[in-house]
Design a protein around this motif. Sequence first.
Motif, PDB file in Angstrom:
ATOM      1  N   ILE B 472       0.845  -1.273  -0.148  1.00  0.00           N
ATOM      2  CA  ILE B 472       0.066   0.066   0.143  1.00  0.00           C
ATOM      3  C   ILE B 472       0.755   1.288   0.047  1.00  0.00           C
ATOM      4  CG2 ILE B 472      -1.554   1.432   1.462  1.00  0.00           C
ATOM      5  CD1 ILE B 472      -2.943  -1.408   2.331  1.00  0.00           C
ATOM      6  N   VAL B 476       1.267   3.960  -3.091  1.00  0.00           N
ATOM      7  CA  VAL B 476       0.781   5.536  -2.629  1.00  0.00           C
ATOM      8  C   VAL B 476       1.838   6.484  -3.209  1.00  0.00           C
ATOM      9  CG1 VAL B 476       0.179   7.375  -1.132  1.00  0.00           C
ATOM     10  CG2 VAL B 476      -0.879   5.040  -1.142  1.00  0.00           C
ATOM     11  N   HIS B 513      -2.140   4.118   4.361  1.00  0.00           N
ATOM     12  CA  HIS B 513      -2.729   4.675   3.179  1.00  0.00           C
ATOM     13  C   HIS B 513      -2.775   6.347   3.468  1.00  0.00           C
ATOM     14  CE1 HIS B 513      -5.126   6.703   0.202  1.00  0.00           C
ATOM     15  NE2 HIS B 513      -4.934   5.620  -0.837  1.00  0.00           N
ATOM     16  N   MET B 689      -8.393   1.862  -0.300  1.00  0.00           N
ATOM     17  CA  MET B 689      -7.880   0.759  -1.022  1.00  0.00           C
ATOM     18  C   MET B 689      -9.044   0.270  -1.691  1.00  0.00           C
ATOM     19  SD  MET B 689      -6.321   1.089   2.056  1.00  0.00           S
ATOM     20  CE  MET B 689      -6.881  -0.487   2.947  1.00  0.00           C
TER      21      MET B 689
END
Lengths: 210, 729
Positions: B472, B476, B513, B689
């Motif tokens: 993740i 990002v 995130h 997500m």
Amino acid sequence: MSKTLPTSDEQGKGASRRDFLKWSGAAVAVSLTPSVVTRAAGERADETIAGFFEKMPLKLEVNGKLHQLQVEPRTTLLDLLREQIGLTGTKKGCDQGQCGACTVHVNGRRINSCLSLAVMNEGQKITTIEGLAKGDELHPLQEAFIKHDAFQCGYCTPGQIMSGVACINEGHAGSADEIREFMSGNLCRCGAYPHIVDAILETKKGGNNL
Amino acid sequence: MGNYFFETEGPIDRVDGKQKVTGQALYAGEYPLEKLCYGVLVGSSIARGNITAIATKEAENAAGVLAVITHLNRPAIPGYTGEGDSGPAGMKLMSSPAIYFAGQPVALVIADTFERAQHAASLVKVAYKTTESSTDLSTQLSKAAAPRRGKSEYSRGEKNAYKKAAVWIEEDYVIPHEVHNPMELGSITAVWNGDQLTVYDKTQGVKASQRSYAQLFGVPQDNVRVVAPFVGGGFGMALRTWPYEVAAVMGARKVGQPLKLMLSRSQMFTLVGYRPHTIQQVGIGATRDGILTGISHDATAATASYEEFTEGVVRMTQFMYSCANVDTRYRLVPLDVSVPTWMRGPGEATGAFALESALDELAYKLDMDALDLRKKNYAYTDPESGLPYSSKFLMDCYDQGAEKIGWYKRNRQPRSMKNGEWLEGYGMSSGVFGAHRPAATARAVLAADGSLLVQSAASDIGPGTGTAMVKIAADVLGLPYDKVRFELGDSRLPPAPTQGGSGTNSGVGAAVHDVCTAVKEKLILAMNEGKAGFSKQPQQEWLFEKGRIGNGAESISFSDLLKNMGQSAIDLTRDSKSGEERQKYAFYSFSVHFTRLWVHARTGVVRIKQIVTVADAGKIVSEKTARSQMVGGAIGGIGMALMEEAVFDHRFGRMVNNNFADYHIPVNADVPDIDTIFINKPDPYINPMGAKGMGEIALIGYAASVTNAIYHATGKRIRELPVTPDKLL
């Protein structure tokens, strides 16, 4: 279950081998080092002395390194590796030879180290998971385990890999079904079995020198 | 959403893989510490009664013994107060002579080596006054009562409406006592330094364990550090703090040395919870063309006499299918057994076996395909709350799974497909579990060298939390995986939820995130301010790729940009939690399981030949680890369906198969290749997500796909798990 207990006087009156050892051990100790025994004449001296005399010398090679140790005869190879030599990569999963987490190689042959007393391995060459890689270079089966994600929690993994290497060397990795059969002594509760089979098959086919 | 995912690289390998395959990963009982001593627990040999005498002198005098603790000399545990359920540690440890279950700890023996502790433990002699114990749920059903806490009954529409249906069935379904048995034994190493406590612990939640120990031992929470970067499986067993852990912490304080305690495998069967024996009755009815008109689901489960445990056995029935009349009841029977706890899937897996078996039975009675029956009663909005689903692709799961296994090519008639002496059968079932987003906090540090450290006190009992979090973060910020490190499993890190109920990837993932997005925004701000020194300025949208930011023509490394910004690092922390979307939508993950198997006609041996398991778990963050999780769930389901049962000798209230030779779990040769299919469509509302949880749905419902396939193969309906060969003869 008995409803009454022996009194503390009665406790331990049975003539066990250990009681005999305590006695004879104490006698030898007196003849050798009286001052030590005098100092140790506290309440637990007999057990302490027995404990000392019950240790046996043991020489064995682990991952190419020679170890000279004093071990109690009741110590398993598994506990010797984990608690005395400090190699905790070999896992304790049952202490009963039922799960395979403690699999190591003795002279190249896979065994459950929880079922082998340390003193039975005098002069033997032991290989554990820590001894499989060559420095930073992983063993091909270790690489394949990562590639195929052949584990989740990782606790059974050292045993699976040690067993897997032996499985290939034994000639028991000819097909997926054969691998399943010869790897069934190594339990995995996360359920990585299909990926373990993939990793072993690929390593076998790769013809890597194990 | 959407744009954040660049899919920077291919599938990610497990980030802690190298440590796990080389034996370098340290689990709770493996920390090398000076002056380490060893604890061994002595268990009660009776199931109910009182200790009348306990002789410890011989053990105390044994070589190397540092202490023998019993209820007669146990140091105070300040957090044990009041009566009844006793908070985080459940049963009070060695508090009184009372015995509540066989195996209950009655003494803790501490010695300088493991062997000496184990030997001394064998020297502790206990006398009991035994009273009659009761450990068999099936003979105690008259004692069933509503739980003291939580809701016992639910209904919408008319009760017992199924009995008025044109076609209906009513059957009993039984789940035995099943035990988690992760491969790592219950393990703990406790170290006191004054009033500072460090615990290397087998726990699914370092923050929850930290709170437990602080409360129990009367020290401020900040004085307690719980460390668990590697956990050798949990499956629910390590969701709470157990008496063995309290014993180790207490013992370490008593002897003033670091103390290690590892349970034996047989103790794993009685001291750390299990899935309780549960007897269920399902009545289900439909119109002749298969529209459900009533479902009634009644469940009675075992619990401990000293503590109540409840779980969502009847939950799935309340919301899985479109049906106007549904009523459920859940009751408990206290027995002289240790307390159960959540085991993967938890109660929903128990309930799904009954519901999904009943649907199969009804389908045959209707002369209808079992999958068609499910499709016909598909819920397009949540039947329980009336809310729309945040996302639901269960129909895709049905279709893709059916296609893969060749569902509609089978001959639906029972006992119609043969292969030599083997009868072939196909079965299917569904699973569902709430898709949660627990609150979590994450910290991100983008260092001068352009590498990223992300931290959160999450756990990884096996699903690959660290791996998913690295994925993740890398996605990002457009960083290569090897530039990102994720630290977890330490209570000093920013708070994260306990790993359970399929919430970690969603909740911690959202926090990771969010904090990475905040870092990204700082970098964008600097770019917009011209800190990169590009010839053309400014840019609407910057490209983040391979640790660089650019506009297509020019690019700058994170490292150089930080230098230009005059900063040695960007260090941010973000809290992340769900919002009002939880009131607007019903959030669920779904699964469908298909099994093809053979049953040997003369011996009743079952061989699973093929499994197709399909998940609607939203966006899949890390496909490789996700597949392992789905495969593992199905294999757990094989154990539940065919093997797992803790057997008691009810005369003495003791378990008789408390070892791996007698309590069978699947081995390699029991498992075929397993196809996993992910619908992989993001949920628009759950988290940035779009990822829903997967840990539970991997298992929930699976066992019924096996029993349904066995019915198809043999014509025999087995309603009591596990389906051992004797039941098929």
